[in-house]
Design a protein around this motif. Structure first.
Motif, mmCIF file in Angstrom:
data_model
loop_
_atom_site.group_PDB
_atom_site.id
_atom_site.type_symbol
_atom_site.label_atom_id
_atom_site.label_comp_id
_atom_site.label_asym_id
_atom_site.label_seq_id
_atom_site.Cartn_x
_atom_site.Cartn_y
_atom_site.Cartn_z
ATOM 1 N N ASP A 169 9.946 5.643 -79.027
ATOM 2 C CA ASP A 169 9.751 6.247 -80.342
ATOM 3 C C ASP A 169 11.021 6.954 -80.802
ATOM 4 O O ASP A 169 11.426 6.849 -81.966
ATOM 5 C CB ASP A 169 8.595 7.245 -80.303
ATOM 6 N N VAL A 170 11.633 7.687 -79.869
ATOM 7 C CA VAL A 170 12.859 8.410 -80.196
ATOM 8 C C VAL A 170 13.977 7.427 -80.543
ATOM 9 O O VAL A 170 14.712 7.621 -81.519
ATOM 10 C CB VAL A 170 13.276 9.317 -79.022
ATOM 11 N N LEU A 171 14.098 6.353 -79.768
ATOM 12 C CA LEU A 171 15.134 5.359 -80.030
ATOM 13 C C LEU A 171 14.927 4.679 -81.374
ATOM 14 O O LEU A 171 15.895 4.375 -82.086
ATOM 15 C CB LEU A 171 15.169 4.326 -78.903
ATOM 16 N N ALA A 172 13.681 4.427 -81.744
ATOM 17 C CA ALA A 172 13.396 3.841 -83.061
ATOM 18 C C ALA A 172 13.899 4.753 -84.167
ATOM 19 O O ALA A 172 14.452 4.292 -85.172
ATOM 20 C CB ALA A 172 11.899 3.591 -83.216
ATOM 21 N N CYS A 173 13.721 6.054 -83.975
ATOM 22 C CA CYS A 173 14.215 7.023 -84.963
ATOM 23 C C CYS A 173 15.735 7.044 -84.992
ATOM 24 O O CYS A 173 16.351 7.167 -86.061
ATOM 25 C CB CYS A 173 13.673 8.413 -84.655
ATOM 26 N N VAL A 174 16.361 6.933 -83.825
ATOM 27 C CA VAL A 174 17.817 6.859 -83.759
ATOM 28 C C VAL A 174 18.308 5.639 -84.530
ATOM 29 O O VAL A 174 19.309 5.700 -85.254
ATOM 30 C CB VAL A 174 18.295 6.796 -82.287
ATOM 31 N N ALA A 175 17.583 4.522 -84.401
ATOM 32 C CA ALA A 175 17.963 3.291 -85.100
ATOM 33 C C ALA A 175 17.890 3.449 -86.607
ATOM 34 O O ALA A 175 18.592 2.751 -87.348
ATOM 35 C CB ALA A 175 17.081 2.128 -84.645
ATOM 36 N N GLU A 176 17.051 4.362 -87.078
ATOM 37 C CA GLU A 176 16.974 4.633 -88.513
ATOM 38 C C GLU A 176 18.107 5.542 -88.968
ATOM 39 O O GLU A 176 18.325 5.737 -90.158
ATOM 40 C CB GLU A 176 15.645 5.293 -88.872
ATOM 41 N N GLY A 177 18.818 6.147 -88.010
ATOM 42 C CA GLY A 177 19.905 7.044 -88.354
ATOM 43 C C GLY A 177 19.500 8.498 -88.451
ATOM 44 O O GLY A 177 20.247 9.320 -88.986
ATOM 45 N N LEU A 178 18.303 8.850 -87.930
ATOM 46 C CA LEU A 178 17.850 10.228 -88.003
ATOM 47 C C LEU A 178 18.623 11.113 -87.030
ATOM 48 O O LEU A 178 18.997 10.679 -85.934
ATOM 49 C CB LEU A 178 16.353 10.328 -87.687
ATOM 50 N N THR A 179 18.846 12.361 -87.412
ATOM 51 C CA THR A 179 19.433 13.331 -86.511
ATOM 52 C C THR A 179 18.376 13.799 -85.521
ATOM 53 O O THR A 179 17.181 13.508 -85.671
ATOM 54 C CB THR A 179 19.940 14.551 -87.282
ATOM 55 N N ASN A 180 18.795 14.566 -84.499
ATOM 56 C CA ASN A 180 17.827 15.115 -83.552
ATOM 57 C C ASN A 180 16.819 16.010 -84.272
ATOM 58 O O ASN A 180 15.626 16.007 -83.946
ATOM 59 C CB ASN A 180 18.543 15.900 -82.458
ATOM 60 N N GLU A 181 17.295 16.754 -85.247
ATOM 61 C CA GLU A 181 16.385 17.613 -86.016
ATOM 62 C C GLU A 181 15.370 16.763 -86.776
ATOM 63 O O GLU A 181 14.170 17.067 -86.811
ATOM 64 C CB GLU A 181 17.178 18.476 -86.990
ATOM 65 N N GLY A 182 15.854 15.663 -87.379
ATOM 66 C CA GLY A 182 14.961 14.788 -88.122
ATOM 67 C C GLY A 182 13.963 14.089 -87.219
ATOM 68 O O GLY A 182 12.796 13.896 -87.593
ATOM 69 N N ILE A 183 14.402 13.708 -86.016
ATOM 70 C CA ILE A 183 13.501 13.067 -85.059
ATOM 71 C C ILE A 183 12.414 14.040 -84.634
ATOM 72 O O ILE A 183 11.229 13.687 -84.548
ATOM 73 C CB ILE A 183 14.283 12.569 -83.832
ATOM 74 N N GLY A 184 12.816 15.292 -84.368
ATOM 75 C CA GLY A 184 11.831 16.300 -83.979
ATOM 76 C C GLY A 184 10.770 16.495 -85.047
ATOM 77 O O GLY A 184 9.577 16.595 -84.739
ATOM 78 N N ALA A 185 11.202 16.540 -86.312
ATOM 79 C CA ALA A 185 10.242 16.707 -87.407
ATOM 80 C C ALA A 185 9.336 15.494 -87.534
ATOM 81 O O ALA A 185 8.137 15.624 -87.805
ATOM 82 C CB ALA A 185 11.004 16.939 -88.716
ATOM 83 N N ARG A 186 9.879 14.299 -87.329
ATOM 84 C CA ARG A 186 9.085 13.075 -87.426
ATOM 85 C C ARG A 186 8.034 13.003 -86.318
ATOM 86 O O ARG A 186 6.889 12.608 -86.564
ATOM 87 C CB ARG A 186 10.014 11.862 -87.345
ATOM 88 N N LEU A 187 8.436 13.363 -85.095
ATOM 89 C CA LEU A 187 7.556 13.184 -83.942
ATOM 90 C C LEU A 187 6.835 14.464 -83.520
ATOM 91 O O LEU A 187 6.100 14.459 -82.533
ATOM 92 C CB LEU A 187 8.375 12.644 -82.751
ATOM 93 N N PHE A 188 7.081 15.550 -84.249
ATOM 94 C CA PHE A 188 6.428 16.837 -83.966
ATOM 95 C C PHE A 188 6.753 17.342 -82.558
ATOM 96 O O PHE A 188 5.886 17.764 -81.803
ATOM 97 C CB PHE A 188 4.904 16.732 -84.144
ATOM 98 N N ILE A 189 8.034 17.268 -82.208
ATOM 99 C CA ILE A 189 8.503 17.812 -80.939
ATOM 100 C C ILE A 189 9.742 18.655 -81.217
ATOM 101 O O ILE A 189 10.361 18.549 -82.285
ATOM 102 C CB ILE A 189 8.839 16.694 -79.922
ATOM 103 N N SER A 190 10.113 19.503 -80.261
ATOM 104 C CA SER A 190 11.250 20.387 -80.465
ATOM 105 C C SER A 190 12.557 19.616 -80.405
ATOM 106 O O SER A 190 12.638 18.526 -79.812
ATOM 107 C CB SER A 190 11.264 21.489 -79.403
#
Length: 217
Positions: A157-178
């Motif tokens: 899931d995290v890698l999929a977000c990385v592939a979209e170009g999301l930052t760590n902050e954006g990934i956290g907001a998307r997946l509801f994790i710190s």
């Protein structure tokens, strides 16, 4: 940030120029075909070129051809490729050869100014940006076993977000994790995929490309 625009449709060029100017960017030129785009880039050396895939004379891949020349000859100029249609093959052709400072978005995204400006900022910083629609489409395709099988579902899931170009902050907001948890997952992904730190490569870009290659098979 200085930008040039290439699209064969006048209303699209003017609309993009208006949006970018409203966001504070300096639009130094606009072109209706690949040859004119290359002349603009040579003259102004912009920070970013926004390029439609299909332009005259054949309306096939003139934009991709011009984008490749820009990334080859002007490495300081980022390229954001736009397409009206979902064409993953075009995205992969470009991203495989020139992963850094290269992005691919569907045209419908440019109506969201925040999405457009965020993509341009990331590209200017050396990131890659891939339309989430492409990522979602690729995620649901069957594929053979590969390197991604070593990842946990959350790491995928995290890698999929990385592939979209999301930052760590954006990934956290998307997946509801710190953000710290995201950092841990990203580090695990890099380790499992064998992506060691290097001054000559961007691990987030390489991880995204590996993900896209495997999920499109």
């Amino acid at each position: 940030m200085r930008a040039v625009i290439a699209d064969d449709t006048l209303i699209t060029r003017e609309g993009l120029a208006f949006l970018l100017a409203d966001a504070g960017l300096d639009v130094v030129g606009a072109a209706s075909d690949g040859a004119a785009l290359l002349r603009l880039v040579a003259e102004y050396r912009p920070d970013v070129a926004i390029v439609d895939i299909r332009m005259p004379p054949t309306y096939r891949d003139e934009g991709i051809v011009a984008a490749r020349e820009i990334r080859r000859d002007y490495p300081g100029t980022a390229v954001l490729i736009l397409s009206q249609y979902l064409e993953p093959a075009y995205a992969m052709r470009m991203l495989t050869d020139y992963p850094e400072r290269t992005g691919y978005l569907l045209k419908e995204r440019v109506n969201e100014l925040a999405v457009l400006t965020d993509a341009l900022r990331r590209l200017s910083e050396g990131e890659t940006v891939v339309d989430p629609t492409i990522v979602a489409r690729l995620m649901h395709r069957p594929r053979p076993d590969g390197a991604l099988d070593a990842l946990t579902p959350r790491e995928r899931d995290v890698l999929a977000c990385v592939a979209e170009g999301l930052t760590n902050e954006g990934i956290g907001a998307r997946l509801f994790i710190s953000e710290r948890t995201v950092e841990s997952h990203v580090a695990n992904v890099f380790d499992k995929l064998g992506l060691t730190a290097s001054t000559h490569s961007h691990r987030r870009v390489l991880a995204a490309l590996l993900y896209l290659r495997e999920t499109r098979q």
